[in-house]
Design a protein around this motif. Structure first.
Motif, mmCIF file in Angstrom:
data_model
loop_
_atom_site.group_PDB
_atom_site.id
_atom_site.type_symbol
_atom_site.label_atom_id
_atom_site.label_comp_id
_atom_site.label_asym_id
_atom_site.label_seq_id
_atom_site.Cartn_x
_atom_site.Cartn_y
_atom_site.Cartn_z
ATOM 1 N N ASP A 3 0.964 -1.346 -0.142
ATOM 2 C CA ASP A 3 -0.152 -0.043 0.111
ATOM 3 C C ASP A 3 0.764 1.182 -0.133
ATOM 4 O O ASP A 3 1.732 1.428 0.946
ATOM 5 C CB ASP A 3 -0.885 -0.043 1.244
ATOM 6 N N ARG A 4 0.664 2.133 -1.184
ATOM 7 C CA ARG A 4 1.444 3.389 -1.163
ATOM 8 C C ARG A 4 3.117 2.951 -1.278
ATOM 9 O O ARG A 4 3.671 3.475 -0.242
ATOM 10 C CB ARG A 4 1.275 4.397 -0.136
ATOM 11 N N GLN A 5 3.700 1.902 -1.831
ATOM 12 C CA GLN A 5 4.914 1.375 -1.834
ATOM 13 C C GLN A 5 5.408 0.995 -0.656
ATOM 14 O O GLN A 5 6.556 0.880 -0.414
ATOM 15 C CB GLN A 5 5.833 2.511 -2.390
ATOM 16 N N THR A 35 -4.728 -2.125 1.520
ATOM 17 C CA THR A 35 -5.541 -1.171 1.894
ATOM 18 C C THR A 35 -6.348 -1.336 3.062
ATOM 19 O O THR A 35 -6.435 -0.469 3.919
ATOM 20 C CB THR A 35 -6.243 -0.650 0.741
#
Length: 244
Positions: A150-152, A184
């Protein structure tokens, strides 16, 4: 010439028939993929605990995979340690006494933001001898590793072990989308846990605050339980407290 013409027509007919069957299979696969993605979205939407998310994830994957073992490893964002928190598949739980609570250590694998497929565990150079031996004891010959980013940021990963070559009902793109959805959900669960901690914990002492005390007292009174409340008053404690 007429016979040759008939052969050509028959060949075209069979080819069109084959294309029609392939198109039908592709359409059915697409329908199953969409239906499964919707099921994933619905089930993950209201989950706010890492363990609950992990158990839902392995159950959903078991429905579309022929893996005999599915393990979910969660990365604790504070300790940075990977921990097995859920397992599924037809043979889950059968190897705990042999391999211990962690089952098998895969943390050293080069995890990237894509699905890693190992078609032949015995010949791969991605696993060391101890890992290959542990997998062989479980009867596994092939392995898939699905990271949850999630978001790298890596939040965990899922391993799928197979006694034969994988025959998934969904494609690799769907698996990656699934991993993203799981990540997520894990990220949201972590944020909810932080917010709950801030709302219910005294920042100075890190003890449960008045909100928690009143909630627990009300719950005990509503349940008809006996409640005792002890009040302590320390002389000059305010002077000490103001310096902290």
């Amino acid at each position: 010439k007429l016979a040759e013409h008939d052969r050509i027509l028959e060949k075209l007919r069979l080819e069109l028939l084959g294309r029609g069957k392939q198109a039908e299979r592709d359409l059915l696969r697409s329908y199953r993929s969409i239906r499964w993605k919707n099921q994933v979205s619905v089930q993950m939407h209201n989950l706010h605990e890492a363990e609950t998310i992990a158990h839902a994830a392995v159950t959903l994957l078991a429905d579309v995979s022929n893996a005999h073992l599915i393990n979910f490893y969660y990365l604790n964002q504070q300790t940075r340690l990977m921990r097995l928190i859920a397992e599924g598949g037809p043979n889950h739980g059968k190897f705990e006494r042999i391999l211990g609570y962690q089952q098998i250590d895969l943390v050293r694998l080069p995890l990237v933001d894509k699905c890693i497929s190992i078609a032949d565990i015995a010949s791969t150079n991605m696993l060391d001898a101890a890992q290959k031996s542990a997998l062989a004891m479980r009867g596994s010959c092939a392995l898939q590793i699905l990271p949850a980013y999630d978001r790298q940021q890596l939040l965990g990963f899922i391993t799928l072990e197979f006694t034969q070559q994988p025959t998934p009902a969904i494609g690799e793109d769907d698996l990656l989308a699934f991993g993203s959805t799981v990540a997520t959900s894990l990220s949201n669960a972590y944020l909810v846990k932080q917010l709950r901690h801030q709302a219910e914990t005294d920042a100075l002492t890190q003890l449960p605050n008045r909100t928690v005390m009143l909630r627990e007292l009300n719950a005990c009174v509503s349940a008809g339980q006996l409640v005792a409340l002890l009040l302590l008053d320390l002389d000059h404690f305010k002077d000490i407290n103001d310096t902290l």
